[in-house]
Design a protein around this motif. Structure first.
Motif, PDB file in Angstrom:
ATOM      1  N   GLU A   1       0.832  -1.208   0.000  1.00  6.47           N
ATOM      2  CA  GLU A   1       0.000   0.000   0.000  1.00  6.47           C
ATOM      3  C   GLU A   1       0.867   1.259   0.000  1.00  6.47           C
ATOM      4  O   GLU A   1       0.564   2.239  -0.698  1.00  6.47           O
TER       5      GLU A   1
ATOM      6  N   ASP B   1      -4.754  17.968   9.641  1.00 11.01           N
ATOM      7  CA  ASP B   1      -4.402  16.743  10.362  1.00 11.01           C
ATOM      8  C   ASP B   1      -4.132  17.110  11.819  1.00 11.01           C
ATOM      9  O   ASP B   1      -3.109  17.716  12.131  1.00 11.01           O
TER      10      ASP B   1
ATOM     11  N   ASN C   1      -4.404  15.972   2.295  1.00 15.61           N
ATOM     12  CA  ASN C   1      -4.585  14.543   2.539  1.00 15.61           C
ATOM     13  C   ASN C   1      -6.053  14.167   2.327  1.00 15.61           C
ATOM     14  O   ASN C   1      -6.941  14.678   3.006  1.00 15.61           O
ATOM     15  N   HIS C   2      -6.303  13.252   1.411  1.00 18.74           N
ATOM     16  CA  HIS C   2      -7.673  12.932   1.009  1.00 18.74           C
ATOM     17  C   HIS C   2      -8.300  11.839   1.858  1.00 18.74           C
ATOM     18  O   HIS C   2      -9.455  11.470   1.634  1.00 18.74           O
ATOM     19  N   THR C   3      -7.570  11.284   2.842  1.00 20.59           N
ATOM     20  CA  THR C   3      -8.152  10.248   3.683  1.00 20.59           C
ATOM     21  C   THR C   3      -9.146  10.871   4.664  1.00 20.59           C
ATOM     22  O   THR C   3      -9.116  12.071   4.921  1.00 20.59           O
ATOM     23  N   ALA C   4     -10.036  10.046   5.227  1.00 20.72           N
ATOM     24  CA  ALA C   4     -11.147  10.557   6.031  1.00 20.72           C
ATOM     25  C   ALA C   4     -10.699  11.395   7.215  1.00 20.72           C
ATOM     26  O   ALA C   4     -11.316  12.415   7.539  1.00 20.72           O
ATOM     27  N   ASN C   5      -9.610  11.002   7.874  1.00 21.99           N
ATOM     28  CA  ASN C   5      -9.144  11.758   9.041  1.00 21.99           C
ATOM     29  C   ASN C   5      -7.979  12.692   8.732  1.00 21.99           C
ATOM     30  O   ASN C   5      -7.356  13.238   9.645  1.00 21.99           O
ATOM     31  N   ARG C   6      -7.658  12.850   7.451  1.00 16.76           N
ATOM     32  CA  ARG C   6      -6.573  13.730   6.986  1.00 16.76           C
ATOM     33  C   ARG C   6      -5.201  13.273   7.455  1.00 16.76           C
ATOM     34  O   ARG C   6      -4.230  14.031   7.380  1.00 16.76           O
TER      35      ARG C   6
ATOM     36  N   GLY D   1      -4.104   9.663   7.078  1.00 20.31           N
ATOM     37  CA  GLY D   1      -3.699   8.377   6.509  1.00 20.31           C
ATOM     38  C   GLY D   1      -2.443   8.474   5.658  1.00 20.31           C
ATOM     39  O   GLY D   1      -2.201   9.468   4.963  1.00 20.31           O
TER      40      GLY D   1
ATOM     41  N   VAL E   1      -1.560   6.939   2.886  1.00 21.99           N
ATOM     42  CA  VAL E   1      -1.697   7.007   1.430  1.00 21.99           C
ATOM     43  C   VAL E   1      -1.971   8.441   0.979  1.00 21.99           C
ATOM     44  O   VAL E   1      -1.585   8.835  -0.131  1.00 21.99           O
ATOM     45  N   GLY E   2      -2.624   9.235   1.838  1.00 19.13           N
ATOM     46  CA  GLY E   2      -2.890  10.631   1.501  1.00 19.13           C
ATOM     47  C   GLY E   2      -1.674  11.516   1.608  1.00 19.13           C
ATOM     48  O   GLY E   2      -1.712  12.675   1.170  1.00 19.13           O
TER      49      GLY E   2
END
Length: 322
Positions: free
Chosen positions: A55, A269, A295-300, A302, A304-305
């Protein structure tokens, strides 16, 4: 009095010496690594390390692809995994979260409550959450507000949950619990450090740390006595700028093996709201901060973001052999 010939000789020697120093500096700056070490954060228990590693690499390649680049072939990528080790310690030491105290009864661990209160309040202030918003969560409770009042700490966390922009209360509680265990319990730190340090060799290596992984990697790079060479140390989503975390590593120092330290964060974040600058992490040479990640992940928060951000990917690839 120095004669003209002696003066010319002295000036020439100085110039040559300066060129040598400049040449050495340029050589150091041009160091490239054939190894990449990825240090994960908390919350990875029960996961397959090979899938996690994949990942990370996939996200890095997405970021590189936005610049028509790719991770060079032949790079040795190490992914030391300590997720289960940390989880085992959390279970053994059984420090109750504030949200669990009401359910389980009893009282919290005072040392942890004080640590969590300081961490949470720093997050609250940086996120712009007001005293009134915290008071609204605390309600008409007659108990004195303070770090050892678990209901007051819970009110701060609840306000962050509602107004902080992504990371939920329980997640933030567990995050601070795990950071607390790592930074204050020598047995936890020693075992995790040993797992990660075993994957660091004396070959030039780019080290990338995420979240708690930035704390772990900083601990190792600041104390390892081997002749390590780290052309780039890249931290993302780091809580090192929060005082309750930072104070566990005083006196602060720029890790000796590191040539260049680049810290990237999303200003939404909540874990990484404090940049690693002169005010929050004063070291020399100074750390380069990049706060434009979205950061595009839900909690800003992650990984990968962070890794698929093109500027982050470019910085990593630029320190690797092509």
């Amino acid at each position: 009095m120095i004669g003209r010939r002696q003066l010319l000789k002295f000036a020439t020697a100085c110039a040559v010496s300066g060129m040598v120093r400049m040449g050495a500096a340029a050589a150091a700056a041009a160091t490239r690594a054939s190894r990449l070490l990825l240090v994960h954060g908390r919350g990875q228990e029960g996961q397959d390390p090979a899938l996690l590693k994949s990942e990370w690499i996939d996200a890095l390649n997405r970021g590189a692809g936005k610049l028509d680049l790719a991770l060079p072939g032949g790079i040795d990528v190490a992914f030391p995994y300590y997720g289960d080790t940390l989880d085992n310690y959390a279970r053994q030491l059984d420090i109750p979260l504030t949200s669990d105290i009401q359910t389980r009864g009893g009282r919290g661990d005072d040392e942890f409550l004080a640590f969590q209160a300081e961490f949470a309040d720093a997050v609250r202030q940086s996120a712009g959450i007001t005293d009134d918003q915290v008071d609204a969560e605390y309600g008409p409770n007659p108990k004195q507000k303070g770090p050892l009042n678990w209901e007051w700490v819970q009110a701060i966390l609840s306000a962050i949950d509602k107004h902080g922009g992504g990371m939920g209360q329980k997640t933030l509680e567990i995050f601070t619990r795990d950071v607390f265990l790592y930074t204050t319990r020598a047995g936890v730190r020693n075992e995790i450090d040993a797992i990660v340090a075993s994957e660091i060799t004396e070959e030039p290596t780019v080290v990338v740390g995420h979240s708690l992984g930035t704390v772990v990697s900083y601990s190792i790079l600041s104390s390892d006595r081997r002749r390590l060479r780290v052309p780039l140390y890249l931290t993302v989503g780091s809580p090192l700028g929060v005082r309750s975390v930072r104070d566990q590593f005083r006196p602060l120092r720029f890790p000796r093996p590191v040539e260049d330290w680049y810290n990237a964060f999303d200003d939404r974040d909540v874990v990484a709201l404090y940049p690693l600058d002169a005010a929050n992490f004063p070291v020399q040479p100074s750390i380069e901060n990049y706060g434009a990640v979205k950061n595009h992940t839900a909690n800003r928060h992650g990984i990968v973001g962070y890794l698929d951000d093109p500027d982050v990917a470019k910085r990593i690839l630029g320190a690797l052999v092509s």
